[in-house]
Design an enzyme around this catalytic site. Structure first.
Site, short mmCIF file in Angstrom:
data_model
loop_
_atom_site.label_atom_id
_atom_site.label_comp_id
_atom_site.label_asym_id
_atom_site.label_seq_id
_atom_site.Cartn_x
_atom_site.Cartn_y
_atom_site.Cartn_z
N ASP A 103 1.10 62.94 -60.94
CA ASP A 103 0.85 64.06 -61.84
C ASP A 103 1.54 63.79 -63.18
OD1 ASP A 103 -0.23 67.02 -61.86
OD2 ASP A 103 1.84 67.19 -62.56
N TYR A 211 3.54 71.22 -70.69
CA TYR A 211 2.16 71.49 -71.10
C TYR A 211 2.09 71.93 -72.56
CZ TYR A 211 0.81 71.25 -66.17
OH TYR A 211 0.57 70.82 -64.90
N HIS A 268 -4.99 66.35 -54.64
CA HIS A 268 -4.00 66.02 -55.66
C HIS A 268 -2.65 65.68 -55.03
CE1 HIS A 268 -2.51 66.10 -59.77
NE2 HIS A 268 -1.50 66.86 -59.41
#
Length: 293
Positions: A103, A211, A268
């Site tokens: 990730d 982010y 994921h």
């Protein structure tokens, strides 16, 4: 029994909480977690690597769990995050390391291998595309835009923190547990540890700032037409609900010496769901790069 060591390490102007294991003179392996995990996300990989003779370093990356949490968003750009790991390699008196990232940790690993390849012996990104791929994918793959829409929500101030922390992070915990292909991938005792990490003062905002720092754009190094020169093994859970398999296939095109392995019955969270398979791929990759037959 593999003994874990816990340290606070100064690197790149901040202090990181680092877990280490394995012989001190073994080849160095750095494991980089993503969102919303911390060092514990590599619990299935640390022991096998240490027992195989590698010196394993697993930092809580900046902003996560017990590591320092700078307030400014510009302290979470890929250049800064990369330099944390460069500093960590130097602190442990090594010239190079095998770098494995999942990730967001994989994005840092990609950037490190792309722009500071002299520090990377091999690269293993897990369910994370080369960072140059994402902006194009958002424009050309409508389904990927939908899959990544949560990233736009994370740009808002304060509201994501409030929503994610409701009922002591129960929603986040359920989201991880039920997005995995196997219900036992995240046990209740595991999720309890995650909640404790998320509840660290300032952690949720710092985690989301990874982010929010995307606003600064893709680093200049990714605009280069040159391919990643470091030997690269991409591992990808085929049923990732957030990232399309097309991103994995596009990413391999950015590698001069790259391989791509899809893992079935995995999402994921492939390193949690299929640890035995992931560990086998990692072990074989590292053996090849270390010249072990």
């Amino acid at each position: 029994m593999t003994e874990l060591e816990f340290q606070l390490v100064r690197t790149n102007g901040i202090t990181l909480h680092v877990v280490s294991a394995g012989p001190r003179d073994g080849p160095l392996v750095v494991l980089l977690h993503g969102f919303p995990e911390f060092w514990y996300g590599w619990r299935h990989q640390i022991k096998p690597l240490a027992e195989a003779g590698y010196r394993v370093l697993v930092p809580d990356q900046r902003g996560f769990n017990k590591s320092q949490k700078p307030e400014s968003i510009d302290q979470y750009t890929l250049d800064v995050l990369r330099d944390d790991i460069v500093g960590l390699i130097k602190v442990y008196n090594r010239e190079k390391a095998h770098v494995i990232g999942h990730d967001w940790g994989g994005a840092v690993a990609w950037h490190l291998a792309s722009t500071r390849p002299e520090y990377v012996k091999s690269l293993i990104p897990i369910n994370i595309p080369h960072p140059a791929i994402m902006p194009k994918a958002m424009l050309t793959l409508p389904l990927q835009w939908l899959r990544s829409s949560y990233m736009a929500f994370f740009q808002l101030p304060e509201w994501p923190e409030k929503l994610l922390s409701v009922d002591h992070y129960d929603g986040m915990a359920r989201g991880i547990k039920f997005s995995a292909s196997k219900s036992e991938a995240f046990k209740e005792e595991d999720l309890k540890k995650y909640k404790e990490a998320w509840a660290q003062p300032g952690a949720m905002t710092a985690m989301l700032n990874w982010y929010r720092a995307i606003r600064s754009g893709i680093p200049e190094g990714f605009a280069s037409p040159e391919k990643v020169q470091v030997p690269t093994q991409i591992i990808w859970g085929v049923d990732d609900p957030f990232l399309s398999k097309k991103l994995a296939k596009k990413s391999i095109e950015h590698c001069e010496n790259g391989r791509l392995t899809f893992v079935g019955e995995a999402t994921h969270w492939v390193n949690h769901e299929q640890p035995h398979i992931v560990n086998q791929i990692i072990a074989q990759t590292l053996k090849e790069e270390e010249g072990i037959r």
